[in-house]
Motif scaffolding. Structure first.
Motif, short mmCIF file in Angstrom:
data_model
loop_
_atom_site.label_atom_id
_atom_site.label_comp_id
_atom_site.label_asym_id
_atom_site.label_seq_id
_atom_site.Cartn_x
_atom_site.Cartn_y
_atom_site.Cartn_z
N TYR A 38 14.03 -49.91 5.92
CA TYR A 38 13.52 -50.29 7.23
C TYR A 38 12.30 -49.46 7.63
O TYR A 38 11.23 -50.01 7.89
CB TYR A 38 14.61 -50.17 8.31
CG TYR A 38 14.04 -50.44 9.68
CD1 TYR A 38 13.64 -51.72 10.03
CD2 TYR A 38 13.86 -49.42 10.61
CE1 TYR A 38 13.09 -51.98 11.27
CE2 TYR A 38 13.31 -49.67 11.84
CZ TYR A 38 12.94 -50.95 12.17
OH TYR A 38 12.37 -51.21 13.38
N GLU A 39 12.43 -48.15 7.71
CA GLU A 39 11.33 -47.32 8.22
C GLU A 39 10.09 -47.34 7.33
O GLU A 39 8.98 -47.54 7.83
CB GLU A 39 11.81 -45.89 8.46
CG GLU A 39 12.65 -45.81 9.72
CD GLU A 39 13.04 -44.38 10.05
OE1 GLU A 39 12.39 -43.44 9.55
OE2 GLU A 39 14.01 -44.20 10.80
N PRO A 40 10.22 -47.17 6.01
CA PRO A 40 8.99 -47.10 5.21
C PRO A 40 8.33 -48.46 4.96
O PRO A 40 7.12 -48.53 4.81
CB PRO A 40 9.44 -46.48 3.89
CG PRO A 40 10.89 -46.81 3.78
CD PRO A 40 11.40 -46.85 5.20
N LEU A 41 9.11 -49.53 4.94
CA LEU A 41 8.54 -50.82 4.52
C LEU A 41 8.57 -51.88 5.61
O LEU A 41 7.55 -52.48 5.94
CB LEU A 41 9.31 -51.32 3.29
CG LEU A 41 8.84 -52.61 2.66
CD1 LEU A 41 7.42 -52.46 2.12
CD2 LEU A 41 9.78 -53.01 1.53
N VAL A 42 9.71 -52.09 6.20
CA VAL A 42 9.90 -53.21 7.12
C VAL A 42 9.27 -52.97 8.49
O VAL A 42 8.58 -53.83 9.03
CB VAL A 42 11.40 -53.56 7.26
CG1 VAL A 42 11.60 -54.68 8.25
CG2 VAL A 42 11.98 -53.92 5.91
N GLN A 43 9.49 -51.81 9.06
CA GLN A 43 8.98 -51.53 10.40
C GLN A 43 7.46 -51.69 10.49
O GLN A 43 6.98 -52.33 11.43
CB GLN A 43 9.40 -50.14 10.87
CG GLN A 43 9.02 -49.86 12.31
CD GLN A 43 9.54 -48.52 12.80
OE1 GLN A 43 10.08 -47.73 12.03
NE2 GLN A 43 9.36 -48.27 14.07
N PRO A 44 6.67 -51.16 9.55
CA PRO A 44 5.22 -51.38 9.65
C PRO A 44 4.82 -52.86 9.58
O PRO A 44 3.89 -53.28 10.28
CB PRO A 44 4.67 -50.62 8.44
CG PRO A 44 5.71 -49.62 8.08
CD PRO A 44 7.02 -50.24 8.47
N VAL A 45 5.55 -53.64 8.78
CA VAL A 45 5.24 -55.07 8.69
C VAL A 45 5.59 -55.76 10.01
O VAL A 45 4.80 -56.58 10.52
CB VAL A 45 5.99 -55.73 7.51
CG1 VAL A 45 5.84 -57.23 7.52
CG2 VAL A 45 5.50 -55.16 6.18
N LEU A 46 6.76 -55.45 10.58
CA LEU A 46 7.14 -56.05 11.86
C LEU A 46 6.13 -55.70 12.95
O LEU A 46 5.77 -56.55 13.76
CB LEU A 46 8.54 -55.57 12.28
CG LEU A 46 9.72 -56.11 11.48
CD1 LEU A 46 11.02 -55.43 11.92
CD2 LEU A 46 9.84 -57.61 11.65
N GLU A 47 5.67 -54.45 12.94
CA GLU A 47 4.68 -54.04 13.94
C GLU A 47 3.36 -54.79 13.75
O GLU A 47 2.77 -55.25 14.72
CB GLU A 47 4.45 -52.53 13.86
CG GLU A 47 5.62 -51.73 14.40
CD GLU A 47 5.49 -50.24 14.16
OE1 GLU A 47 4.58 -49.80 13.41
OE2 GLU A 47 6.32 -49.49 14.71
N SER A 48 2.92 -54.93 12.51
CA SER A 48 1.63 -55.60 12.27
C SER A 48 1.70 -57.09 12.60
O SER A 48 0.69 -57.68 12.98
CB SER A 48 1.18 -55.40 10.82
OG SER A 48 2.00 -56.13 9.94
N LEU A 49 2.87 -57.71 12.48
CA LEU A 49 3.02 -59.13 12.80
C LEU A 49 3.37 -59.36 14.27
O LEU A 49 3.48 -60.51 14.71
CB LEU A 49 4.11 -59.77 11.92
CG LEU A 49 3.80 -59.85 10.42
CD1 LEU A 49 5.01 -60.36 9.67
CD2 LEU A 49 2.60 -60.76 10.18
N GLY A 50 3.57 -58.29 15.02
CA GLY A 50 3.91 -58.42 16.43
C GLY A 50 5.35 -58.82 16.68
O GLY A 50 5.66 -59.41 17.71
#
Length: 192
Positions: A80-92
């Motif tokens: 979640y923290e290293p991979l998924v969270q940055p993607v979720l943030e970038s996609l809004g």
């Protein structure tokens, strides 16, 4: 301005391509993890253009959507923290994700069921289920039932509706498309 009807016509042509089932499987898998386009956009024209295979297409979409959901679940659990969270943030999608976590705390299993059947972004709930450590087998069962219900409903409507459904869709497609765009923008602004 008619932009949705030509896209629909193109989708009907593509839906008869020999690789369309493989593409449907890929889209179904990806949509449950990260892909923003709903499976119905491909499933409906395929079921309409090949009504005898409509339920086969629904099974294909269901199975691969659940497999994608399982990947989303494990990504939520493991990365979640290293991979998924940055993607979720970038996609809004962080607002959706936070809301999904709240819903999981309140309703648990039923959230997966609701997200799988409704137009709510399923990918957010698959990842949130992993982050929240929702019980795995109930998660899979809820995803299988809800995604199956949704995709079989679409396939059945297209199969039963046939040419009449095509005619109604064609007559109202641009209105439906623009209303959907406006509602999506309003929902985005409200949920931001």
């Amino acid at each position: 301005m008619k932009i949705f009807t030509p896209i629909y016509d193109k989708a009907l042509i593509w839906s008869q391509h020999r690789r369309a089932p493989a593409i449907l499987a890929g889209v179904s898998f990806a949509e449950s993890v990260i892909f923003p386009i709903p499976v119905d956009v491909m499933l409906a024209p395929m079921a309409l253009s090949q009504p005898k295979k409509a339920f086969y297409f629904a099974w294909l979409a269901t199975i691969f959507s659940v497999l994608g959901g399982i990947l989303g679940y494990w990504l939520g659990q493991i990365a979640y923290e290293p991979l998924v969270q940055p993607v979720l943030e970038s996609l809004g999608y962080m607002g959706h994700f936070d809301r999904a976590q709240q819903w999981f705390m309140e309703w648990g299993f039923w959230v997966v069921f609701l997200a799988g059947f409704s137009p709510i972004p399923f990918k957010v709930f698959t990842v949130a289920a992993g982050v929240m450590s929702v019980a795995f087998w109930p998660f899979v069962l809820a995803a299988l039932i809800s995604r199956g219900m949704r995709f079989f409903l679409v396939a059945w409507l297209m199969r039963v509706g046939g040419p009449m459904m095509d005619k109604h869709l064609r007559n109202h497609l641009d209105t439906i498309g623009w209303v959907t765009v406006v509602l999506a923008v309003i929902a985005y602004l409200l949920l931001r």
